[in-house]
Design a protein around this motif. Structure first.
Motif, PDB file in Angstrom:
ATOM      1  N   GLN A   3       0.859  -1.178   0.000  1.00 51.13           N
ATOM      2  CA  GLN A   3       0.000   0.000   0.000  1.00 51.13           C
ATOM      3  C   GLN A   3       0.897   1.231   0.000  1.00 51.13           C
ATOM      4  N   PRO A   4       0.347   2.409  -0.277  1.00 49.22           N
ATOM      5  CA  PRO A   4       1.194   3.614  -0.267  1.00 49.22           C
ATOM      6  C   PRO A   4       1.909   3.804   1.067  1.00 49.22           C
ATOM      7  N   LEU A   5       3.120   4.319   0.984  1.00 53.69           N
ATOM      8  CA  LEU A   5       3.951   4.494   2.171  1.00 53.69           C
ATOM      9  C   LEU A   5       3.467   5.675   3.008  1.00 53.69           C
ATOM     10  N   ASN A   6       3.584   5.525   4.307  1.00 54.10           N
ATOM     11  CA  ASN A   6       3.402   6.627   5.249  1.00 54.10           C
ATOM     12  C   ASN A   6       4.743   6.827   5.945  1.00 54.10           C
ATOM     13  N   LEU A   7       5.510   7.773   5.457  1.00 55.16           N
ATOM     14  CA  LEU A   7       6.881   7.950   5.916  1.00 55.16           C
ATOM     15  C   LEU A   7       6.940   8.833   7.158  1.00 55.16           C
ATOM     16  N   LEU A   8       7.771   8.420   8.102  1.00 58.55           N
ATOM     17  CA  LEU A   8       8.067   9.187   9.306  1.00 58.55           C
ATOM     18  C   LEU A   8       9.535   9.576   9.245  1.00 58.55           C
ATOM     19  N   ILE A   9       9.828  10.852   9.370  1.00 58.01           N
ATOM     20  CA  ILE A   9      11.184  11.353   9.147  1.00 58.01           C
ATOM     21  C   ILE A   9      11.683  12.060  10.400  1.00 58.01           C
TER      22      ILE A   9
END
Length: 310
Positions: free
Chosen positions: A114-120
Protein backbone atom coordinates in the motif's frame (compact mmCIF):
# COMPACT_ATOMS: atom_id res chain seq x y z
CA UNK A 1 -9.79 19.62 37.46
CA UNK A 2 -8.50 16.02 37.65
CA UNK A 3 -6.04 14.82 35.06
CA UNK A 4 -7.41 12.47 32.41
CA UNK A 5 -6.63 8.81 32.95
CA UNK A 6 -3.74 7.76 30.71
CA UNK A 7 -4.52 5.18 28.06
CA UNK A 8 -3.38 1.65 28.84
CA UNK A 9 -2.04 -0.69 26.19
CA UNK A 10 -1.46 -4.42 25.95
CA UNK A 11 0.43 -6.71 23.58
CA UNK A 12 -1.84 -9.14 21.75
CA UNK A 13 0.76 -11.49 20.22
CA UNK A 14 3.05 -12.29 23.12
CA UNK A 15 3.85 -15.87 22.05
CA UNK A 16 4.78 -14.91 18.49
CA UNK A 17 6.69 -11.82 19.57
CA UNK A 18 8.55 -13.76 22.26
CA UNK A 19 9.63 -16.35 19.68
CA UNK A 20 10.88 -13.60 17.34
CA UNK A 21 12.94 -12.07 20.15
CA UNK A 22 14.64 -15.41 20.75
CA UNK A 23 15.23 -15.84 17.04
CA UNK A 24 17.17 -12.56 16.88
CA UNK A 25 20.06 -14.27 18.64
CA UNK A 26 20.11 -17.30 16.35
CA UNK A 27 23.19 -17.65 14.16
CA UNK A 28 21.02 -19.23 11.47
CA UNK A 29 19.44 -15.81 10.89
CA UNK A 30 22.76 -14.03 10.38
CA UNK A 31 24.91 -16.73 8.77
CA UNK A 32 23.68 -18.55 5.66
CA UNK A 33 25.85 -21.52 4.55
CA UNK A 34 24.30 -21.25 1.06
CA UNK A 35 25.44 -17.68 0.42
CA UNK A 36 27.90 -16.77 -2.31
CA UNK A 37 31.08 -16.46 -0.26
CA UNK A 38 33.68 -16.09 -3.00
CA UNK A 39 33.73 -13.04 -5.25
CA UNK A 40 33.01 -13.46 -8.93
CA UNK A 41 35.59 -12.45 -11.50
CA UNK A 42 35.11 -8.84 -12.52
CA UNK A 43 37.18 -8.94 -15.71
CA UNK A 44 39.15 -5.88 -14.62
CA UNK A 45 42.90 -5.57 -14.39
CA UNK A 46 44.65 -6.36 -11.17
CA UNK A 47 44.18 -8.95 -8.50
CA UNK A 48 40.51 -9.99 -8.17
CA UNK A 49 38.67 -9.85 -4.89
CA UNK A 50 38.63 -13.06 -2.87
CA UNK A 51 35.45 -12.43 -0.88
CA UNK A 52 32.06 -11.28 -2.12
CA UNK A 53 30.29 -8.23 -0.75
CA UNK A 54 27.78 -10.57 0.91
CA UNK A 55 30.61 -12.28 2.80
CA UNK A 56 32.05 -8.96 3.98
CA UNK A 57 28.62 -7.70 5.03
CA UNK A 58 27.98 -10.92 6.96
CA UNK A 59 31.23 -10.52 8.89
CA UNK A 60 30.58 -6.86 9.63
CA UNK A 61 27.00 -7.63 10.64
CA UNK A 62 28.25 -10.07 13.28
CA UNK A 63 30.74 -7.44 14.39
CA UNK A 64 28.05 -4.80 14.92
CA UNK A 65 25.48 -7.22 16.32
CA UNK A 66 27.75 -8.53 19.07
CA UNK A 67 29.90 -5.41 19.51
CA UNK A 68 33.19 -7.12 18.64
CA UNK A 69 36.50 -5.70 17.43
CA UNK A 70 37.66 -6.81 14.01
CA UNK A 71 40.07 -9.51 15.20
CA UNK A 72 37.47 -11.10 17.45
CA UNK A 73 35.00 -10.96 14.57
CA UNK A 74 37.44 -12.99 12.47
CA UNK A 75 37.62 -15.60 15.24
CA UNK A 76 33.83 -15.79 15.48
CA UNK A 77 33.42 -16.26 11.73
CA UNK A 78 36.13 -18.93 11.70
CA UNK A 79 34.31 -20.92 14.38
CA UNK A 80 30.96 -20.61 12.55
CA UNK A 81 32.48 -21.85 9.29
CA UNK A 82 34.15 -24.72 11.11
CA UNK A 83 30.91 -25.75 12.86
CA UNK A 84 29.06 -25.59 9.53
CA UNK A 85 31.58 -28.02 8.02
CA UNK A 86 32.68 -25.60 5.29
CA UNK A 87 36.17 -25.05 3.93
CA UNK A 88 35.75 -21.35 3.18
CA UNK A 89 38.62 -18.96 3.80
CA UNK A 90 38.05 -16.17 6.30
CA UNK A 91 38.89 -12.51 5.60
CA UNK A 92 41.45 -11.12 8.00
CA UNK A 93 40.89 -7.95 9.99
CA UNK A 94 42.75 -5.73 7.52
CA UNK A 95 40.60 -6.98 4.64
CA UNK A 96 37.43 -6.27 6.59
CA UNK A 97 38.67 -2.79 7.48
CA UNK A 98 39.63 -2.00 3.89
CA UNK A 99 36.46 -3.38 2.30
CA UNK A 100 34.19 -1.65 4.82
CA UNK A 101 35.17 1.74 3.40
CA UNK A 102 33.70 0.91 -0.04
CA UNK A 103 31.02 -1.62 0.84
CA UNK A 104 27.56 -1.02 -0.63
CA UNK A 105 25.46 -2.38 2.23
CA UNK A 106 22.28 -4.16 1.17
CA UNK A 107 19.44 -3.03 3.45
CA UNK A 108 16.47 -5.43 3.34
CA UNK A 109 12.92 -4.13 3.59
CA UNK A 110 9.41 -5.45 3.08
CA UNK A 111 7.01 -4.16 0.47
CA UNK A 112 3.99 -2.77 2.34
CA UNK A 113 1.49 -3.47 -0.44
CA UNK A 114 0.00 0.00 0.00
CA UNK A 115 1.19 3.61 -0.27
CA UNK A 116 3.95 4.49 2.17
CA UNK A 117 3.40 6.63 5.25
CA UNK A 118 6.88 7.95 5.92
CA UNK A 119 8.07 9.19 9.31
CA UNK A 120 11.18 11.35 9.15
CA UNK A 121 13.56 12.43 11.89
CA UNK A 122 17.25 12.82 12.67
CA UNK A 123 19.54 12.21 15.62
CA UNK A 124 23.16 12.67 16.59
CA UNK A 125 25.59 9.85 17.30
CA UNK A 126 29.03 10.26 18.82
CA UNK A 127 32.26 8.87 17.43
CA UNK A 128 34.93 10.67 19.47
CA UNK A 129 35.24 12.07 22.98
CA UNK A 130 34.37 11.18 26.57
CA UNK A 131 31.14 9.51 27.58
CA UNK A 132 28.27 11.38 29.20
CA UNK A 133 29.07 10.16 32.71
CA UNK A 134 32.73 11.19 32.58
CA UNK A 135 31.84 14.53 31.03
CA UNK A 136 29.35 15.30 33.83
CA UNK A 137 31.63 14.14 36.61
CA UNK A 138 35.04 15.41 35.49
CA UNK A 139 34.25 17.69 32.59
CA UNK A 140 35.02 17.00 28.96
CA UNK A 141 38.76 16.35 28.66
CA UNK A 142 38.78 16.81 24.91
CA UNK A 143 36.50 17.83 22.13
CA UNK A 144 33.57 15.52 21.51
CA UNK A 145 32.53 15.00 17.91
CA UNK A 146 29.23 13.84 16.48
CA UNK A 147 27.61 12.80 13.25
CA UNK A 148 23.94 13.06 12.27
CA UNK A 149 21.73 10.22 11.06
CA UNK A 150 18.63 11.11 9.03
CA UNK A 151 15.99 8.38 8.69
CA UNK A 152 12.76 7.86 6.77
CA UNK A 153 10.72 4.98 8.21
CA UNK A 154 7.57 3.35 6.88
CA UNK A 155 4.90 3.50 9.57
CA UNK A 156 3.24 0.31 8.33
CA UNK A 157 6.16 -2.11 8.39
CA UNK A 158 8.45 -0.03 10.65
CA UNK A 159 11.28 -0.64 8.18
CA UNK A 160 13.77 2.14 7.54
CA UNK A 161 13.43 2.94 3.85
CA UNK A 162 15.94 5.78 3.47
CA UNK A 163 18.98 6.98 5.39
CA UNK A 164 21.48 9.82 5.11
CA UNK A 165 24.63 10.19 7.21
CA UNK A 166 26.05 13.70 7.49
CA UNK A 167 28.21 15.93 9.65
CA UNK A 168 26.80 17.46 12.81
CA UNK A 169 26.62 20.88 11.15
CA UNK A 170 24.16 19.72 8.51
CA UNK A 171 20.58 20.88 9.01
CA UNK A 172 17.55 18.62 8.96
CA UNK A 173 15.34 20.14 6.27
CA UNK A 174 17.86 20.07 3.36
CA UNK A 175 18.04 16.28 3.65
CA UNK A 176 14.32 15.54 3.21
CA UNK A 177 14.44 15.68 -0.62
CA UNK A 178 17.45 13.36 -0.54
CA UNK A 179 15.56 10.88 1.62
CA UNK A 180 12.54 10.93 -0.68
CA UNK A 181 14.77 10.37 -3.71
CA UNK A 182 15.85 7.02 -2.24
CA UNK A 183 12.27 5.73 -2.52
CA UNK A 184 11.67 4.16 -5.97
CA UNK A 185 9.73 6.57 -8.22
CA UNK A 186 7.09 3.94 -8.98
CA UNK A 187 6.33 3.38 -5.28
CA UNK A 188 3.50 5.66 -4.11
CA UNK A 189 3.80 7.75 -0.96
CA UNK A 190 0.65 8.75 0.91
CA UNK A 191 1.93 10.96 3.74
CA UNK A 192 5.21 12.36 5.02
CA UNK A 193 5.29 13.20 8.73
CA UNK A 194 8.06 15.31 10.24
CA UNK A 195 8.55 17.95 12.92
CA UNK A 196 8.53 21.72 12.54
CA UNK A 197 12.17 21.87 11.43
CA UNK A 198 10.99 20.62 8.02
CA UNK A 199 8.47 23.46 7.56
CA UNK A 200 10.28 24.93 4.55
CA UNK A 201 9.38 25.56 0.93
CA UNK A 202 11.90 23.04 -0.30
CA UNK A 203 10.51 20.27 1.90
CA UNK A 204 6.88 20.95 1.03
CA UNK A 205 7.80 21.15 -2.64
CA UNK A 206 9.60 17.80 -2.55
CA UNK A 207 6.60 16.18 -0.85
CA UNK A 208 4.15 17.61 -3.39
CA UNK A 209 6.34 16.36 -6.26
CA UNK A 210 5.96 12.81 -4.93
CA UNK A 211 2.18 13.21 -4.75
CA UNK A 212 2.11 12.95 -0.95
CA UNK A 213 0.49 14.95 1.83
CA UNK A 214 2.68 16.70 4.38
CA UNK A 215 1.93 16.31 8.08
CA UNK A 216 4.31 18.97 9.36
CA UNK A 217 3.33 21.38 12.16
CA UNK A 218 3.72 25.05 11.44
CA UNK A 219 6.57 26.72 13.24
CA UNK A 220 5.82 29.03 16.13
CA UNK A 221 4.68 32.44 14.87
CA UNK A 222 4.50 31.00 11.37
CA UNK A 223 2.73 33.09 8.75
CA UNK A 224 0.97 32.28 5.52
CA UNK A 225 3.10 31.95 2.42
CA UNK A 226 2.40 33.58 -0.89
CA UNK A 227 0.20 31.07 -2.75
CA UNK A 228 2.38 30.94 -5.86
CA UNK A 229 2.86 27.16 -5.99
CA UNK A 230 1.02 23.99 -4.91
CA UNK A 231 3.41 23.50 -1.99
CA UNK A 232 2.56 26.93 -0.56
CA UNK A 233 -1.17 26.29 -0.97
CA UNK A 234 -0.94 22.96 0.87
CA UNK A 235 1.14 24.49 3.64
CA UNK A 236 -1.33 27.37 4.06
CA UNK A 237 -4.12 24.81 4.49
CA UNK A 238 -2.19 23.30 7.41
CA UNK A 239 -1.79 26.78 8.90
CA UNK A 240 -5.51 27.48 8.49
CA UNK A 241 -6.46 24.18 10.14
CA UNK A 242 -4.01 24.78 12.98
CA UNK A 243 -5.46 28.21 13.71
CA UNK A 244 -9.01 26.87 13.58
CA UNK A 245 -8.50 23.75 15.71
CA UNK A 246 -5.51 24.72 17.81
CA UNK A 247 -2.09 23.12 17.64
CA UNK A 248 -2.81 20.27 20.06
CA UNK A 249 -6.10 19.28 18.43
CA UNK A 250 -4.62 19.53 14.94
CA UNK A 251 -1.83 17.13 15.88
CA UNK A 252 -4.37 14.65 17.18
CA UNK A 253 -6.61 15.06 14.13
CA UNK A 254 -3.70 14.67 11.68
CA UNK A 255 -2.25 11.71 13.65
CA UNK A 256 1.01 13.60 13.97
CA UNK A 257 1.97 11.72 17.13
CA UNK A 258 2.62 8.58 15.09
CA UNK A 259 6.00 10.23 14.52
CA UNK A 260 7.03 8.94 17.96
CA UNK A 261 7.66 5.58 16.27
CA UNK A 262 10.63 6.92 14.36
CA UNK A 263 11.97 8.42 17.59
CA UNK A 264 11.76 4.94 19.13
CA UNK A 265 13.64 3.68 16.08
CA UNK A 266 16.43 6.13 16.84
CA UNK A 267 16.65 4.62 20.30
CA UNK A 268 16.97 1.15 18.74
CA UNK A 269 19.77 2.46 16.52
CA UNK A 270 21.73 3.56 19.58
CA UNK A 271 21.17 0.27 21.39
CA UNK A 272 24.03 -1.11 19.30
CA UNK A 273 26.25 1.47 20.98
CA UNK A 274 26.17 5.17 21.79
CA UNK A 275 29.43 5.55 19.90
CA UNK A 276 30.44 4.57 16.37
CA UNK A 277 33.54 2.40 16.31
CA UNK A 278 34.82 3.66 12.96
CA UNK A 279 36.62 6.98 12.66
CA UNK A 280 36.49 7.94 8.97
CA UNK A 281 33.21 8.92 7.24
CA UNK A 282 33.13 6.07 4.69
CA UNK A 283 33.43 3.33 7.31
CA UNK A 284 31.04 5.17 9.62
CA UNK A 285 28.44 5.25 6.86
CA UNK A 286 28.79 1.51 6.29
CA UNK A 287 28.48 0.86 10.03
CA UNK A 288 25.27 2.89 10.27
CA UNK A 289 23.83 1.12 7.22
CA UNK A 290 24.63 -2.25 8.78
CA UNK A 291 22.86 -1.22 11.98
CA UNK A 292 19.79 -0.32 9.96
CA UNK A 293 19.94 -3.61 8.03
CA UNK A 294 19.95 -5.45 11.36
CA UNK A 295 17.00 -3.40 12.62
CA UNK A 296 14.97 -4.17 9.49
CA UNK A 297 15.77 -7.86 9.91
CA UNK A 298 14.55 -7.66 13.51
CA UNK A 299 11.26 -6.16 12.29
CA UNK A 300 10.86 -8.87 9.65
CA UNK A 301 11.24 -11.60 12.28
CA UNK A 302 8.27 -10.21 14.18
CA UNK A 303 7.16 -7.19 16.16
CA UNK A 304 4.73 -6.51 18.96
CA UNK A 305 1.11 -5.83 18.10
CA UNK A 306 -0.29 -3.39 20.65
CA UNK A 307 -3.85 -2.23 21.18
CA UNK A 308 -5.46 0.16 23.61
CA UNK A 309 -7.29 -1.27 26.61
CA UNK A 310 -10.70 0.28 27.22
Amino acid sequence: MPKPTPTRYRTTNWSTYNASLRQRGSFSVWFDPDMVWHAEKSGKRGRPETFSDAAIQTCLTLKVLFGLPLRQTVGLVESLIRMAGLDWPVPDFSTLCRRQARLAVQIPYRAPGQPLNLLIDSTGIKFRGDGERLARKHGASRRRQWRKVHLAMDAGTEDVRAVEFTSSRQGDSPLLPELLSQIPPDEPIDTVTADGAYDTRRCHGAIIERGADAIIPIRRKGRAWKADCPAAVARNEILRATRHLGRALWKKWARYHVRSRVEARMNCLKRFGERIMSQDPERQTAEIHIRIAIMNTFSALGRAEIEAVA
